[in-house]
Design a protein around this motif. Structure first.
Motif: not given
Length: 197
Positions: A6-20, A67-77
């Motif tokens: 669900w979070v990854l699908r929400l992220h699909e809408k978050v795109r833009g440009v920032y100055p380097g 380590r527990d957070w690593a599991t969540a991280g892998r689920l988020m890609g």
């Protein structure tokens, strides 16, 4: 897994440009692997740091928490999330050559320092803000151009958090809901084993 999707699908809408650094436009998307990694590292470090300052001892210690957070991280890609506090530290510090302070960062810090809160919340908020600043590692606090808070800040913030915790209930509602969910999942797993046997 469902929540991560669900979070990854929400992220699909978050795109833009920032100055380097040189002002040239750089495109970004919330699901970019580097951004997912940065958010995972920053969240893990922030929650661990705050818990170590104001929380109770972590069952299994800091490495178990990471380590527990690593599991969540892998689920988020997130590829190869840290599994220990030392790995978390090393991976987070690898961004120090990329991160920079500019007017946008200063604007966010200014907002966080004085957000538009309801009047009853304003008197205690500076204590919470300074408590959060106190929980940051020195190098990251320096990057944000923030000074280390002085005085009896940690005990005062701890007292405020304890009072807030009592007002919210012990354990807090979110923790109670998580414990009920874990108990339900354990029952479902036991039922599935009984059916298979």
């Amino acid at each position: 897994m469902k929540a991560s999707g669900w979070v990854l699908r929400l992220h699909e809408k978050v795109r833009g440009v920032y100055p380097g650094p040189d002002g040239s436009p750089i495109p970004y998307a919330a699901n970019d692997p580097d951004l997912l990694r940065w958010v995972h590292l920053a969240f893990t470090d922030a929650f661990l740091g705050a818990h170590e300052v104001w929380g109770k001892p972590i069952p299994g210690g800091p490495d178990a928490y990471v380590r527990d957070w690593a599991t969540a991280g892998r689920l988020m890609g997130v590829d190869g999330p840290p599994e220990t506090r030392a790995e978390l530290h090393d991976q987070l510090r690898s961004y120090l050559g990329i991160l920079r302070h500019d007017e946008r960062v200063a604007d966010v810090v200014k907002f966080l320092r004085r957000p538009p809160l309801a009047a009853p919340l304003r008197p205690t908020y500076p204590l919470l803000f300074n408590g959060a600043v106190a929980s940051l590692p020195d190098d990251l606090r320096d990057l944000l151009h923030l000074s280390a808070p002085r005085g009896p800040l940690v005990p005062a913030t701890g007292a405020l958090l304890a009072v807030t915790g009592r007002l919210l209930g012990t354990p807090p509602g979110a923790e109670q809901a998580a414990l009920r969910r874990l108990a339900r999942l354990e029952r479902e797993a036991d039922d599935a084993e009984d059916t298979a046997a």
